[in-house]
Design an enzyme around this catalytic site. Structure first.
Site, PDB file in Angstrom:
ATOM      1  NE  ARG A  25      -4.061  -1.486   0.268  1.00  9.28           N
ATOM      2  CZ  ARG A  25      -5.212  -1.756   0.880  1.00  9.28           C
ATOM      3  NH1 ARG A  25      -5.751  -0.721   2.041  1.00  9.28           N
ATOM      4  NH2 ARG A  25      -6.331  -2.746   0.758  1.00  9.28           N
ATOM      5  NE  ARG A  29      -7.294   5.266   2.426  1.00  9.79           N
ATOM      6  CZ  ARG A  29      -7.986   4.489   3.058  1.00  9.79           C
ATOM      7  NH1 ARG A  29      -9.253   4.813   3.367  1.00  9.79           N
ATOM      8  NH2 ARG A  29      -7.554   3.122   3.471  1.00  9.79           N
ATOM      9  NE  ARG A  38      -9.510   7.817  -2.049  1.00  9.63           N
ATOM     10  CZ  ARG A  38     -10.533   8.261  -1.317  1.00  9.63           C
ATOM     11  NH1 ARG A  38     -10.739   9.447  -1.271  1.00  9.63           N
ATOM     12  NH2 ARG A  38     -11.515   7.273  -1.066  1.00  9.63           N
ATOM     13  CG  ASP A  75      -9.133  -3.026  -4.450  1.00  7.73           C
ATOM     14  OD1 ASP A  75      -8.424  -2.535  -3.340  1.00  7.73           O
ATOM     15  OD2 ASP A  75      -9.872  -4.126  -4.110  1.00  7.73           O
ATOM     16  CE1 TYR A 152     -13.141  -7.720   1.663  1.00  6.47           C
ATOM     17  CE2 TYR A 152     -11.674  -9.285   0.813  1.00  6.47           C
ATOM     18  CZ  TYR A 152     -12.128  -8.203   1.771  1.00  6.47           C
ATOM     19  OH  TYR A 152     -11.038  -7.539   2.740  1.00  6.47           O
TER      20      TYR A 152
END
Ligand SMILES: Cc1c2[nH]c(c1CCC(=O)O)Cc1[nH]c(c(CCC(=O)O)c1C)Cc1[nH]c(c(CCC(=O)O)c1C)Cc1[nH]c(c(C)c1CCC(=O)O)C2
Length: 344
Positions: A25, A29, A38, A75, A152
């Site tokens: 990652r 953020r 973003r 992703d 998921y």
């Protein structure tokens, strides 16, 4: 072709005086420049599907820190989306998808060869990155592993214990296995296209492998990793593969031999000394500093970083965190980690 990139040398089994380093990652953020790009893209999924901006955020941590590898910005949930699941992200909560509870949900999915229309922008991101990355930086492609992605897809969201996927496995094994098989096939096609576009290594993320026990771990974590790795190496001889069966514990032992992956990525629930003895004996390992140090910093960060480097110094090693860096991390702590790895 001479192999000078440090990551490729470690993956080929070489013990280097300083381990190459990148970070899960690393585009994320915690970086102000990521948040700005973003915002420019609109939202996370628009960023993933915008090749210029996805390439830009992939390059940001390379410019800032000079990591030895860049990981494609995308992703693991783009594959279910390409197969026909609905996908959206709820701010502050995480991903949401349509669920799979019965055969008719599965019947709506498309076949493995029909995913590329959705995923073409990702391959374009890879092509841009291969042009723009510095010569010494390795480009890593990736996909989620069938079990993790299935958790998921079945539940329609992230779950603490992967309960809905375990329940489907117990109650409707044929349907569960149909989902796993479709994901296995699609993942091979997806990674194959990333490699054709210029990915030099691929990483298989099985973030929830730790909730598979005994025979289930063999059938639904080890076996798909073996099938995917073998298919990729048949199509793309020599392509290095990193496997990440997160929180596998004793399941890390023998994982490389059983699957054919070139490197086993370790989370920080196993100690570096244990992993050097039981996992690194079979080849390259990646990991495994706790990502919390990127929040807390200080002498503990330095000490623990040194401990990881020291434990793995007698074999092939790629330095990394045990899991992704979190949004509350301090960018200065990342620099401190890198300086500690490279400067001793
Ligand atoms: C389970 C999983 C996902 N995605 C991924 C996994 C497996 C690895 C892991 O266990 O972390 C993998 C992933 N996700 C992302 C990457 C890009 C490459 C990288 O920098 O490592 C990779 C390799 C970007 C991302 N994927 C996501 C972000 C944050 C999105 C944002 O900007 O809001 C990023 C940078 C969103 C995401 N994506 C996913 C979740 C659960 C979330 C929400 C959680 C969160 O908000 O952090 C699914």
């Amino acid at each position: 072709m001479t192999q000078q990139k440090t990551i490729l040398r470690a993956l080929a089994g070489e013990t280097l005086p300083t381990p190459p380093i990148w970070m899960m990652r690393q585009a994320g953020r915690y970086l102000p420049e990521y948040r700005a790009t973003r915002a420019e893209a609109g939202d996370f999924l628009k960023l993933c599907y915008n090749p210029e901006l996805a390439a830009e955020v992939t390059l940001q941590p390379i410019r800032r820190y000079g990591f030895d590898a860049a990981i494609l910005f995308a992703d693991i949930l783009l594959v279910p989306q390409a197969l026909g699941s609905d996908l959206w992200f709820v701010t502050g909560e995480g991903p949401r998808l349509s669920t799979i509870t019965e055969q008719s949900d599965f019947d709506k999915l498309v076949g493995k060869d029909d995913i590329h229309e959705t995923l073409n922008p990702i391959y374009e991101t890879v092509r841009i990155l291969r042009r723009e990355l510095p010569d010494e930086t390795t480009l890593i492609g990736f996909a989620g592993m069938p079990w993790t992605v299935a958790t998921y897809m079945i539940a329609g969201q992230g779950t603490k214990d992967q309960g809905p996927a375990h329940a489907l496995k117990a109650e409707n094994r044929p349907l569960f296995e149909a989902v796993m098989d479709r994901l296995t096939e699609a993942t091979i096609e997806y990674l194959s296209k990333q490699i054709e576009a210029g990915a030099e290594v691929v990483k298989l993320f099985d973030s929830w492998a730790g909730s598979l026990n005994g025979e289930d771990f063999q059938k639904y974590a080890v076996e798909p990793a073996r099938v995917i790795t073998q298919a990729l190496k048949e199509r793309h001889p020599g392509i290095p593969v990193i496997g990440f069966p997160r929180e596998a514990g004793d399941g890390y032992i023998g994982f490389a031999k059983a699957t054919g992956v070139d490197c086993v990525a370790l989370d920080n629930s196993v100690s570096p000394d244990w992993a050097a003895k039981h996992v690194q004996v079979d080849g390259c390992v990646q990991g495994n500093l706790a990502s919390s140090h990127m929040v807390t910093g200080g002498q503990a960060l330095v000490d623990e970083t040194r401990k990881v480097v020291e434990a793995f110094k007698n074999g092939p090693h790629i330095f990394n965190l045990g899991h992704g860096i979190t949004p509350d991390a301090d960018p200065d702590n990342v620099q401190l980690m890198i300086d500690t790895v490279r400067g001793g």
